[in-house]
Design a protein around this motif. Sequence first.
Motif, PDB file in Angstrom:
ATOM      1  N   GLU A 281     -18.707 -82.869  15.456  1.00  0.00           N
ATOM      2  CA  GLU A 281     -17.266 -83.073  15.309  1.00  0.00           C
ATOM      3  C   GLU A 281     -16.659 -83.302  16.677  1.00  0.00           C
ATOM      4  O   GLU A 281     -17.199 -82.870  17.700  1.00  0.00           O
ATOM      5  N   SER A 282     -15.502 -83.972  16.672  1.00  0.00           N
ATOM      6  CA  SER A 282     -14.847 -84.189  17.958  1.00  0.00           C
ATOM      7  C   SER A 282     -13.362 -83.868  17.841  1.00  0.00           C
ATOM      8  O   SER A 282     -12.806 -83.801  16.740  1.00  0.00           O
ATOM      9  N   PHE A 283     -12.739 -83.664  18.961  1.00  0.00           N
ATOM     10  CA  PHE A 283     -11.298 -83.394  18.983  1.00  0.00           C
ATOM     11  C   PHE A 283     -10.665 -84.326  20.003  1.00  0.00           C
ATOM     12  O   PHE A 283     -11.099 -84.393  21.147  1.00  0.00           O
TER      13      PHE A 283
ATOM     14  N   ARG B 224      -3.555 -91.019  30.112  1.00  0.00           N
ATOM     15  CA  ARG B 224      -4.796 -90.255  30.102  1.00  0.00           C
ATOM     16  C   ARG B 224      -4.890 -89.433  28.834  1.00  0.00           C
ATOM     17  O   ARG B 224      -3.883 -88.922  28.353  1.00  0.00           O
ATOM     18  N   ARG B 225      -6.084 -89.302  28.306  1.00  0.00           N
ATOM     19  CA  ARG B 225      -6.324 -88.323  27.248  1.00  0.00           C
ATOM     20  C   ARG B 225      -7.786 -87.925  27.265  1.00  0.00           C
ATOM     21  O   ARG B 225      -8.566 -88.470  28.067  1.00  0.00           O
ATOM     22  N   MET B 226      -8.148 -86.964  26.423  1.00  0.00           N
ATOM     23  CA  MET B 226      -9.525 -86.468  26.427  1.00  0.00           C
ATOM     24  C   MET B 226     -10.065 -86.456  25.015  1.00  0.00           C
ATOM     25  O   MET B 226      -9.309 -86.224  24.075  1.00  0.00           O
ATOM     26  N   ILE B 227     -11.356 -86.661  24.910  1.00  0.00           N
ATOM     27  CA  ILE B 227     -12.017 -86.432  23.625  1.00  0.00           C
ATOM     28  C   ILE B 227     -13.161 -85.450  23.880  1.00  0.00           C
ATOM     29  O   ILE B 227     -13.964 -85.650  24.805  1.00  0.00           O
ATOM     30  N   LEU B 228     -13.176 -84.411  23.093  1.00  0.00           N
ATOM     31  CA  LEU B 228     -14.205 -83.391  23.250  1.00  0.00           C
ATOM     32  C   LEU B 228     -15.168 -83.533  22.071  1.00  0.00           C
ATOM     33  O   LEU B 228     -14.729 -83.585  20.923  1.00  0.00           O
ATOM     34  N   VAL B 229     -16.474 -83.618  22.372  1.00  0.00           N
ATOM     35  CA  VAL B 229     -17.454 -83.828  21.296  1.00  0.00           C
ATOM     36  C   VAL B 229     -18.493 -82.708  21.337  1.00  0.00           C
ATOM     37  O   VAL B 229     -19.060 -82.420  22.390  1.00  0.00           O
ATOM     38  N   ASN B 230     -18.727 -82.113  20.185  1.00  0.00           N
ATOM     39  CA  ASN B 230     -19.742 -81.059  20.113  1.00  0.00           C
ATOM     40  C   ASN B 230     -21.013 -81.612  19.474  1.00  0.00           C
ATOM     41  O   ASN B 230     -21.043 -81.898  18.279  1.00  0.00           O
ATOM     42  N   ASN B 231     -22.053 -81.759  20.259  1.00  0.00           N
ATOM     43  CA  ASN B 231     -23.335 -82.223  19.699  1.00  0.00           C
ATOM     44  C   ASN B 231     -24.320 -81.067  19.522  1.00  0.00           C
ATOM     45  O   ASN B 231     -25.494 -81.262  19.221  1.00  0.00           O
TER      46      ASN B 231
END
Length: 780
Positions: free
Chosen positions: A285-287, A158-165
């Motif tokens: 940007e995303s993390f 499992r992992r996560m990607i966080l995206v700021n739009n």
Amino acid sequence: MILAKYPYFYLETSKLGYLFSVLPTKKLEHMYFGKRLVDHRYESMHLKLTAGAGSTIEYENEGHKTLLDMMTLEFSEIGKGDFRLSPIEIKMPDQSFVSDFVYDSFEIVKGTVSSKKLPTAHKDENVQSLVVKLKDKKFSIEIKLIYTVFEKANIITRRMILVNNQDEPIVIRKVMSMMFDLPESDYDLITFDGGWIKEAHKHKRPLSYGTYINDSTTGASSNRHNPGIILAKKGTHEDYGVCIGVNLMYSGNHYEAVQISNHGLMRVMTGINPHCFEWTLKKEESFETPEAVLSYSDQGFNDLSHNFHDFVNHHIVPRQFSKEVRPIVLNSWEAFYFDFNRRKLLHLAKEAKRLGVELFVLDDGWFGKRKDDTQGLGDYKVNQRKLRGGLDYLSKKVHELGMSFGLWFEPEMVNPKSELFKKHPEWAVSIDQRSPSLGRNQLVLDLCKPDVRKYIIEQISIVLDSTKIDYIKWDMNRHMTDMFSSALYEQGRFFHSYILGLYEILFELRKKYPDIMIESCSSGGNRFDLGMLYFSPQIWTSDNTDPIERLKIQEGFSYLYPQSTLSAHVSLAPHSQTIRRTPLSTRFNVASFGILGYELNLKYVSPAEKKEMIKQIEFYKEHRELMQFGEFNRFNKKDDDHHQWQVSLNDDHIVGYFQTKYHSSPQLDVLHIKHTKPNQMYHIESLQQTMEIRQFGHLISHALPIKLHPDGWIMSKINLRKQLENATESYEMSGQAMISGIKLKQQFSGTYYNKETRLLGDFGSQLYVIKKTNSEVQDA
Ligand code: GLA
């Protein structure tokens, strides 16, 4: 297999099942993590909160309500009623820490969702991924939860990607790779902790109300706490019981938290350590987080370890090495430390070749002005005074001898006393106006800086292109302090950017030199993790080569990592760290359950011991595939002074019996064997091994026809040439008979010594080879 039948998402491998669902509030409920389900009607498997409880907050969305604090959740956040540890802490565009992520959509992908910056597990034809998208209710910010199912290895990652739009930036202060909640808390937490020369000691603690954190803050995954943890139901042992394993594919500061809430729910999470972490995400940007690795077994720790071992061998280490048996090394470090020249090295290499060694590794001290550990790191130009003719000459000679050649680097470091530091003091990690703290007289190079990364790749490439080098030992010998990089606009990025920088270098070098084997090292096992294993298929397990200490160290690592990753060397006795004198047989027997190597000056090894080494190496070569890639099993210990390990491949088995302390008038020993076939006949043979005559001191006169002074000249001459043979054992038995154990010959107990007596004493050990014969069991 991934079954998505809204609102349910069921992930399944050949043995385990994992279930979560979208609640009417659009929050995710974790519903099941256990043995593969036989029925796919999930309705009755929800948590039933029919009465609520005082002091709880009601979360409401579109007319639906739930008590988040009492739920088993698949994801959570701060500020909407779940007061347990949160997997995220984000300063939102309105400057609050409150977020409200709800389910938006999902997608199923064949294979993995790989990353360009972080190592992620390799796919095969049976791998599938699920991406679940969550969206914040107010701001245009999304989270992708990525699940990958490794059918055969019984692993879900499992992992996560966080995206700021959103137009405004957000600030991430914590973002975990995963979290889940279980409805029960009667578990023990098992961690693998230690320090230099005592890595991966297993610790077990019962869980109770509150929070337990397993983390590192040293900049590396660290020898203090390995990122791998196990949660075991009470009573679980090596071959029985329920356990869940969690690991993280990351080489920097990690953080695993287990929390038992006041309602007896257990929350588990893992990810990058929020310690000193702050990461601003501007618009678009995303993390991405590193990949967390989950497994489950209802058949005890050995079975869980088999899952992890298969996964590492098939999905983590570089593909080109996954099935390659690892060569037998002689490493120059403990032989000479910094004090060597070409003549000494070639002499050692020749002797090593005579014993059967396949790879000669030149360790620290070959470059710059590195005559000790106070100087020279960073200057990878060969020291011609020590190595006349340079590396090329040495490498050619070693290859002419019929061995491969390996070389040590510590690319991430610099000594203040070095040419590199003189030229680029600003490349060392430090803070203006503060004097940086030293560790082993060295500073860390700032891998957040592109120029530094470029320099490291260039310098290593120059050396690798200059001659034939088959292997690199990639060392890293200090923890990080004075964390600051002028390349970063926010210092909360330092630790993670460093690791991204390291991975960028390693990705590039792996691409450029795919056939060069990398062994990673950090003062031994100070960075023993899945992230490093992605680039280097083996790791120097510990600077401690004392076999008695290694029993604990290798056994600890064996819960999470296979033998093919554990580099293990035979060194001299008495041991340089413990001053313990152990028999050569035990040094070999322990090291052979890993990647065998030697690290000693052969000048101090007697001809009799060399003869023994030749036989040991022959034995290891004959059984190498079984030793490195066989299924590894531990045994429940009858007491603290005995260990037993077994490896099995195609119904061939080798069992190691280790006695760390002899007790007077000992119990009769029974050797237990696992996984043999009841109806099959097997031949059991102990490995012939010898013992030093001088070990017996004055007692030897009982065994000799003439009386000799134990410290006299004649005895010391005999000792050089002759060893005493230990009792051997050889039996034929059915698999069924072996299940209850093989009764071994008696150990010496102060009475009559004869050739049928096993002489183990303190630190004694024995290997048993169990091979199937051509016959099945005959009815009488
Ligand atoms: C570290 C490593 C050792 C050796 C030395 C060389 O301690 O763990 O194996 O390579 O560095 O300086």
